[in-house]
Scaffold this active site. Structure first.
Site, PDB file in Angstrom:
ATOM      1  N   CYS A  74       0.816  -1.212   0.000  1.00 54.35           N
ATOM      2  CA  CYS A  74       0.000   0.000   0.000  1.00 54.35           C
ATOM      3  C   CYS A  74       0.851   1.264   0.000  1.00 54.35           C
ATOM      4  CB  CYS A  74      -0.934  -0.010   1.209  1.00 54.35           C
ATOM      5  SG  CYS A  74      -2.022  -1.447   1.211  1.00 54.35           S
ATOM      6  N   CYS A 156      -3.223  -0.777  -3.471  1.00 49.05           N
ATOM      7  CA  CYS A 156      -3.995  -0.261  -2.337  1.00 49.05           C
ATOM      8  C   CYS A 156      -3.411   1.041  -1.811  1.00 49.05           C
ATOM      9  CB  CYS A 156      -4.036  -1.304  -1.218  1.00 49.05           C
ATOM     10  SG  CYS A 156      -2.427  -2.007  -0.831  1.00 49.05           S
TER      11      CYS A 156
END
Ligand code: AVW
Length: 250
Positions: A74, A156
């Protein structure tokens, strides 16, 4: 007796000698520990060996990708279109900031390689293979589509994309970025897309380009969009100076 020995010798040699392609695959793979590279090689080959090189579907690589899945990282995932050299020049030095598909095991193993099979042969060929757009279902194109889809599926947080200010259509609907990756960006898994427009002396487009309106419209509702024009020299400076914080690069 001599003839028999020569024949046996040739057969043994033929069975044990690795092609240059297989050696490249394995040596690149072995730079990443924790994977069984011989197993990955077998799964890779099963996608295209003994097949018509214009008839290798994207899904043929699913077992390979399942065996070496992409890890969500992420806020660090970097996408790109027509900016390969700038992006990889940067990420090679700043692994702390971003990862591209080509920094992952499968991406780095197959980066810049060409391969195909042939009906009736168990070999891998590196010449005489169909070109990228010669036929749709060629082994190289299908691999990059399959890998790009899987990489985008795990993206993400805040994701970054480097697009080129040196071309007419920085967000080109035909590109893998536009046709495979952006459609897989899903809110709330992805919060924001930060576009970095790479601006060189010869720039003909920037963040105001009309194709970027299409990018904004293609984004899943809930994903925030931003775009910054950044000079190539600034990107290179950030690559060269580890003391610059990732968030301060542009
Ligand atoms: P790209 P994308 N012949 O710079 O958005 C051979 O156009 O499509 O960017 N190989 C080709 C050809 C071609 N005509 N066109 C594309 N490629 C291959 C994966 C070649 O390997 C990453 F995650 C070239 O370097 C990026 O976010 C690569 O596709 C995204 O896909 C990219 O072509 C970039 O694909």
């Amino acid at each position: 007796v001599i003839v028999v020995l020569i024949v046996i010798g040739a057969v043994v040699l033929g069975l044990t000698l690795k092609s240059g392609f297989e050696s490249t695959f394995l040596s690149r793979c072995e730079k990443f520990s924790q994977y069984d590279c011989k197993e990955l090689w077998d799964l890779f080959q099963q996608a295209y060996v003994n097949k018509d090189p214009c008839n290798v579907p994207v899904e043929a690589y699913n077992p390979l990708i399942a065996a070496a899945p992409f890890k969500p990282q992420c806020n660090k995932m970097m996408f790109w279109s027509k900016t390969k050299d700038v992006v990889h020049g940067f990420t090679a030095k700043r692994k702390d900031c971003f990862v591209t598909l080509e920094d992952t095991l499968l991406g780095s193993v197959l980066d810049d390689l060409t391969w195909c099979g042939k009906e009736g042969s168990k070999d891998t060929f590196t010449t005489g293979c169909p070109g990228w757009s010669e036929c749709e279902n060629n082994p190289v194109r299908s691999f990059w589509i399959c890998a790009s889809a899987a990489f985008a599926d795990v993206a993400c947080g805040d994701v970054t994309a480097m697009l080129s200010g040196s071309i007419n259509t920085p967000f080109n609907p035909e590109s893998i970025f536009a046709s495979v990756e952006v459609p897989r960006f899903k809110s709330p898994r992805i919060k924001k897309l930060d576009v970095v427009m790479v601006i060189q002396k010869n720039a003909i487009s920037n963040c105001n380009h009309s194709s970027l309106k299409n990018l904004m419209q293609a984004l899943d509702k809930g994903i925030t969009y931003s775009c910054k024009d950044v000079s190539k020299s600034r990107i290179q400076e950030c690559g060269a100076k580890p003391e610059i914080a990732c968030g301060a690069c542009w």
